[in-house]
Design a protein around this motif. Structure first.
Motif, PDB file in Angstrom:
ATOM      1  N   LEU A  56      -4.924   9.614  -1.488  1.00 42.62           N
ATOM      2  CA  LEU A  56      -5.231  11.014  -1.770  1.00 42.62           C
ATOM      3  C   LEU A  56      -4.198  11.902  -1.092  1.00 42.62           C
ATOM      4  O   LEU A  56      -3.551  11.499  -0.113  1.00 42.62           O
ATOM      5  CB  LEU A  56      -6.632  11.356  -1.269  1.00 42.62           C
ATOM      6  CG  LEU A  56      -7.782  10.566  -1.907  1.00 42.62           C
ATOM      7  CD1 LEU A  56      -9.090  10.844  -1.186  1.00 42.62           C
ATOM      8  CD2 LEU A  56      -7.917  10.875  -3.393  1.00 42.62           C
ATOM      9  N   ASP A  57      -4.044  13.103  -1.608  1.00 41.81           N
ATOM     10  CA  ASP A  57      -3.064  14.054  -1.073  1.00 41.81           C
ATOM     11  C   ASP A  57      -3.500  14.506   0.326  1.00 41.81           C
ATOM     12  O   ASP A  57      -4.559  15.113   0.497  1.00 41.81           O
ATOM     13  CB  ASP A  57      -2.961  15.251  -2.010  1.00 41.81           C
ATOM     14  CG  ASP A  57      -1.926  16.278  -1.549  1.00 41.81           C
ATOM     15  OD1 ASP A  57      -1.166  15.988  -0.592  1.00 41.81           O
ATOM     16  OD2 ASP A  57      -1.890  17.375  -2.134  1.00 41.81           O
ATOM     17  N   ILE A  58      -2.673  14.223   1.334  1.00 45.95           N
ATOM     18  CA  ILE A  58      -3.009  14.589   2.718  1.00 45.95           C
ATOM     19  C   ILE A  58      -2.169  15.750   3.240  1.00 45.95           C
ATOM     20  O   ILE A  58      -2.224  16.058   4.431  1.00 45.95           O
ATOM     21  CB  ILE A  58      -2.866  13.384   3.667  1.00 45.95           C
ATOM     22  CG1 ILE A  58      -1.456  12.780   3.575  1.00 45.95           C
ATOM     23  CG2 ILE A  58      -3.950  12.343   3.380  1.00 45.95           C
ATOM     24  CD1 ILE A  58      -1.164  11.721   4.621  1.00 45.95           C
ATOM     25  N   HIS A 109     -10.850  11.781   2.403  1.00 51.42           N
ATOM     26  CA  HIS A 109     -11.557  10.526   2.149  1.00 51.42           C
ATOM     27  C   HIS A 109     -13.021  10.596   2.551  1.00 51.42           C
ATOM     28  O   HIS A 109     -13.343  11.054   3.657  1.00 51.42           O
ATOM     29  CB  HIS A 109     -10.906   9.377   2.925  1.00 51.42           C
ATOM     30  CG  HIS A 109      -9.565   8.973   2.407  1.00 51.42           C
ATOM     31  ND1 HIS A 109      -9.407   8.163   1.302  1.00 51.42           N
ATOM     32  CD2 HIS A 109      -8.316   9.252   2.844  1.00 51.42           C
ATOM     33  CE1 HIS A 109      -8.120   7.961   1.090  1.00 51.42           C
ATOM     34  NE2 HIS A 109      -7.429   8.619   2.004  1.00 51.42           N
ATOM     35  N   GLN A 110     -13.885  10.102   1.684  1.00 48.84           N
ATOM     36  CA  GLN A 110     -15.249   9.809   2.098  1.00 48.84           C
ATOM     37  C   GLN A 110     -15.305   8.486   2.839  1.00 48.84           C
ATOM     38  O   GLN A 110     -16.128   8.293   3.743  1.00 48.84           O
ATOM     39  CB  GLN A 110     -16.178   9.762   0.879  1.00 48.84           C
ATOM     40  CG  GLN A 110     -16.411  11.128   0.234  1.00 48.84           C
ATOM     41  CD  GLN A 110     -17.456  11.078  -0.859  1.00 48.84           C
ATOM     42  OE1 GLN A 110     -17.765  10.018  -1.406  1.00 48.84           O
ATOM     43  NE2 GLN A 110     -18.010  12.231  -1.186  1.00 48.84           N
ATOM     44  N   ALA A 113       0.825  -1.209   0.000  1.00 46.97           N
ATOM     45  CA  ALA A 113       0.000   0.000   0.000  1.00 46.97           C
ATOM     46  C   ALA A 113       0.858   1.256   0.000  1.00 46.97           C
ATOM     47  O   ALA A 113       0.575   2.221  -0.719  1.00 46.97           O
ATOM     48  CB  ALA A 113      -0.922  -0.015   1.218  1.00 46.97           C
ATOM     49  N   LEU A 114       1.922   1.256   0.805  1.00 46.23           N
ATOM     50  CA  LEU A 114       2.822   2.403   0.857  1.00 46.23           C
ATOM     51  C   LEU A 114       3.490   2.649  -0.487  1.00 46.23           C
ATOM     52  O   LEU A 114       3.551   3.786  -0.973  1.00 46.23           O
ATOM     53  CB  LEU A 114       3.894   2.173   1.934  1.00 46.23           C
ATOM     54  CG  LEU A 114       5.080   3.145   1.931  1.00 46.23           C
ATOM     55  CD1 LEU A 114       4.621   4.568   2.252  1.00 46.23           C
ATOM     56  CD2 LEU A 114       6.146   2.695   2.922  1.00 46.23           C
ATOM     57  N   LEU A 115       3.998   1.596  -1.093  1.00 48.17           N
ATOM     58  CA  LEU A 115       4.827   1.751  -2.285  1.00 48.17           C
ATOM     59  C   LEU A 115       4.030   1.898  -3.573  1.00 48.17           C
ATOM     60  O   LEU A 115       4.613   2.195  -4.623  1.00 48.17           O
ATOM     61  CB  LEU A 115       5.799   0.577  -2.402  1.00 48.17           C
ATOM     62  CG  LEU A 115       6.911   0.551  -1.344  1.00 48.17           C
ATOM     63  CD1 LEU A 115       7.825  -0.651  -1.562  1.00 48.17           C
ATOM     64  CD2 LEU A 115       7.727   1.845  -1.365  1.00 48.17           C
ATOM     65  N   THR A 116       2.714   1.704  -3.523  1.00 48.94           N
ATOM     66  CA  THR A 116       1.909   1.853  -4.743  1.00 48.94           C
ATOM     67  C   THR A 116       0.790   2.875  -4.609  1.00 48.94           C
ATOM     68  O   THR A 116       0.230   3.300  -5.626  1.00 48.94           O
ATOM     69  CB  THR A 116       1.277   0.512  -5.163  1.00 48.94           C
ATOM     70  OG1 THR A 116       0.325   0.104  -4.161  1.00 48.94           O
ATOM     71  CG2 THR A 116       2.337  -0.557  -5.345  1.00 48.94           C
ATOM     72  N   ASP A 133      -2.094   7.033   1.271  1.00 53.80           N
ATOM     73  CA  ASP A 133      -2.084   8.469   0.983  1.00 53.80           C
ATOM     74  C   ASP A 133      -0.677   9.034   0.829  1.00 53.80           C
ATOM     75  O   ASP A 133      -0.507  10.108   0.234  1.00 53.80           O
ATOM     76  CB  ASP A 133      -2.815   9.233   2.083  1.00 53.80           C
ATOM     77  CG  ASP A 133      -4.274   8.853   2.186  1.00 53.80           C
ATOM     78  OD1 ASP A 133      -4.887   8.569   1.140  1.00 53.80           O
ATOM     79  OD2 ASP A 133      -4.806   8.820   3.312  1.00 53.80           O
ATOM     80  N   TRP A 134       0.317   8.352   1.365  1.00 51.44           N
ATOM     81  CA  TRP A 134       1.669   8.909   1.270  1.00 51.44           C
ATOM     82  C   TRP A 134       2.178   8.921  -0.169  1.00 51.44           C
ATOM     83  O   TRP A 134       2.961   9.793  -0.551  1.00 51.44           O
ATOM     84  CB  TRP A 134       2.630   8.136   2.170  1.00 51.44           C
ATOM     85  CG  TRP A 134       2.559   8.537   3.607  1.00 51.44           C
ATOM     86  CD1 TRP A 134       2.278   7.743   4.679  1.00 51.44           C
ATOM     87  CD2 TRP A 134       2.771   9.855   4.152  1.00 51.44           C
ATOM     88  NE1 TRP A 134       2.292   8.476   5.850  1.00 51.44           N
ATOM     89  CE2 TRP A 134       2.594   9.774   5.546  1.00 51.44           C
ATOM     90  CE3 TRP A 134       3.072  11.091   3.587  1.00 51.44           C
ATOM     91  CZ2 TRP A 134       2.731  10.888   6.377  1.00 51.44           C
ATOM     92  CZ3 TRP A 134       3.205  12.205   4.406  1.00 51.44           C
ATOM     93  CH2 TRP A 134       3.034  12.088   5.780  1.00 51.44           C
TER      94      TRP A 134
END
Length: 475
Positions: A351-353, A365-366, A86-89, A329-330
């Motif tokens: 998404l951009d946080i 996020h919704q 999740a982090l890397l993609t 999100d990262w």
């Protein structure tokens, strides 16, 4: 006359240079921060001082948290490999078949090769990219190894649960430099810190660095030099050894921060820290505080982890971010900060946080998908959280991930739990019977997302499998 003209031209040059620099910084062109992402392994949410721990000392992590933001509602996946994917993609692991279990030593798969990694995106943006520590995203073929997935430098191991001193896993050596066997001797936490420091010291001043430091600490086996256990004689085993491992990791992080300081790069460095999942065996080994359950579960103790982010002059010191955000999100956040491109074939879930961290904006996020496995899953939307078959352990499902005859399949009624995390963050009261309309709303959205999942790749150990002499090489 000539000197006057020269002075005027010099002033004009300086003025234009200043304006150009200001414009560049405002547009983000010069805002290519060094990025040091530190990922702990199996660390309990409340086993660091900045999250309230009182029996283990983590002064270096606490100082980082105090200098920036503590991320109070930061979510990851229930297990190691899915969180790393999740982090890397920037994509949910259910899109990659990594939503169940972890990439085992015998796995004939890894992070799918059509996935663009964060390292690739940042390298395209002009970064030096380095992985130091645990990979855990596949090693069955050279194409799956870190130096083929966007990392200029690699140092560490491919599997989980290696021996901290011998660097062996099931009789095979699992220590590598640039994806070649490496026979460095020493405690793995020390070696990871030493390599990270070396890379920081060698980094050219005019080039940004993405340094991904993925400690195998504090994952089992619980091993640490005796000197780190001595201050914790009041604790019972195995927590005493675990406490020493946490202390050794904190010391290593302090060395990495000191190296950044010594190179004069602190003002340009964004530090991020989190655990890859909640702590295992809470109450015996780790502590997730009052949050329910731990590693391998979809409850808050399994997926809501300790986390921080700090960058001097950009993230306000002492900030506590209470908006729900996810590790996916990262990817878009960091690529955007780096001035990179987010144009790619596979769409992002992240998404951009950055506005959340720096301006106190709401979560973008919704809803956040916490996982979607064939027999279990969870979704958070606002303050509400739906858990589907939460009684099923993610690790146990890995042995038979596609079985569909049990509870939670399309032919059986799943166990549903609904929690209001605003009033019940510890998930003590199931409100499913009280708010059936809310259950139906969240379940519909969950099934929409789960319907996009690809089949899990995890499976049991094949009969007759033998570990190679060196992991990553053909037996």
């Amino acid at each position: 006359m000539g000197q006057v003209l020269h002075r005027r031209m010099l002033k004009t040059f300086i003025w234009f240079g200043t304006v150009a620099l200001s414009v560049a910084w405002a547009s983000g062109a010069a805002l290519k921060p060094d990025i040091v992402y530190v990922l702990a392994d199996d660390l309990g949410r409340c086993d660091v001082g900045f999250m309230g721990c009182r029996d283990i000392r983590t002064p270096h992590l606490d100082a980082l948290a105090a200098s920036g933001a503590r991320l109070d509602q930061f979510y990851v996946q229930p297990l190691c490999s899915p969180t790393r994917a999740a982090l890397l993609t920037g994509r949910y692991p259910m899109r990659q078949g990594l939503q169940v279990g972890v990439v085992r030593p015998w796995a004939q798969y890894g992070l799918p090769l059509d996935e663009r990694t964060l390292a690739e995106a940042l390298r395209q943006a002009g970064y030096t990219t380095a992985l130091v520590g645990k990979w855990h995203l596949g090693h069955c073929q050279p194409a799956y190894l870190p130096t083929r997935r966007g990392f200029d430098h690699q140092y560490g191991h491919y599997n989980g649960a290696i021996d901290y001193f011998t660097h062996m896993r099931d009789g095979g050596l699992d220590w590598h430099r640039n994806d070649e066997p490496c026979h460095d001797e020493g405690y793995s936490t020390h070696l990871i810190a030493r390599e990270a420091v070396r890379l920081i010291q060698a980094q050219p001043k005019d080039k940004p660095l993405f340094l991904y430091v993925a400690f195998n600490a504090v994952h089992a086996p619980h091993q640490v030099p005796d000197s780190y256990k001595q201050p914790y004689s009041q604790l019972k085993e195995p927590r005493r050894t675990y406490a020493g491992m946490v202390a050794a990791m904190d010391e290593a992080i302090g060395q990495i921060v000191a190296a950044v300081d010594a190179q004069g790069r602190r003002s340009r460095t964004l530090f991020i820290f989190c655990s890859d999942n909640g702590g295992p065996q809470p109450g015996r080994v780790t502590s997730n505080g009052l949050f329910r359950a731990g590693k391998g579960t979809l409850y808050e103790g399994g997926v809501r982890v300790c986390a921080l982010a700090t960058w001097p002059g950009h993230i306000q010191p002492g900030r506590v971010v209470t908006e729900p955000i996810h590790i996916v999100d990262w990817y878009p956040t960091l690529v955007k900060l780096a001035g990179g491109s987010l144009e790619q074939p596979l769409p992002l879930d992240g998404l951009d946080i950055w506005p959340v961290l720096t301006e106190g904006k709401p979560s973008p996020h919704q809803d956040i998908l916490l996982n979607a496995a064939p027999r279990s899953g969870a979704l958070r939307a606002g303050d509400w959280k739906l858990v589907v078959n939460g009684q099923l352990d993610e690790l146990q499902q890995a042995e038979n991930p596609t079985a569909g005859a049990g509870r939670g399949s399309s032919r059986a009624k799943p166990s549903l739990e609904l929690f209001n995390l605003a009033t019940d963050p510890y998930e003590r009261t199931n409100l499913a019977a009280v708010h059936p309309e809310r259950v139906n709303q969240l379940l519909s959205r969950y099934r929409q997302l789960a319907g996009q999942a690809v089949p899990p790749k995890a499976g049991p150990r094949p009969p007759g499998f033998k570990a190679p002499a060196v992991w990553g090489q053909t037996p």
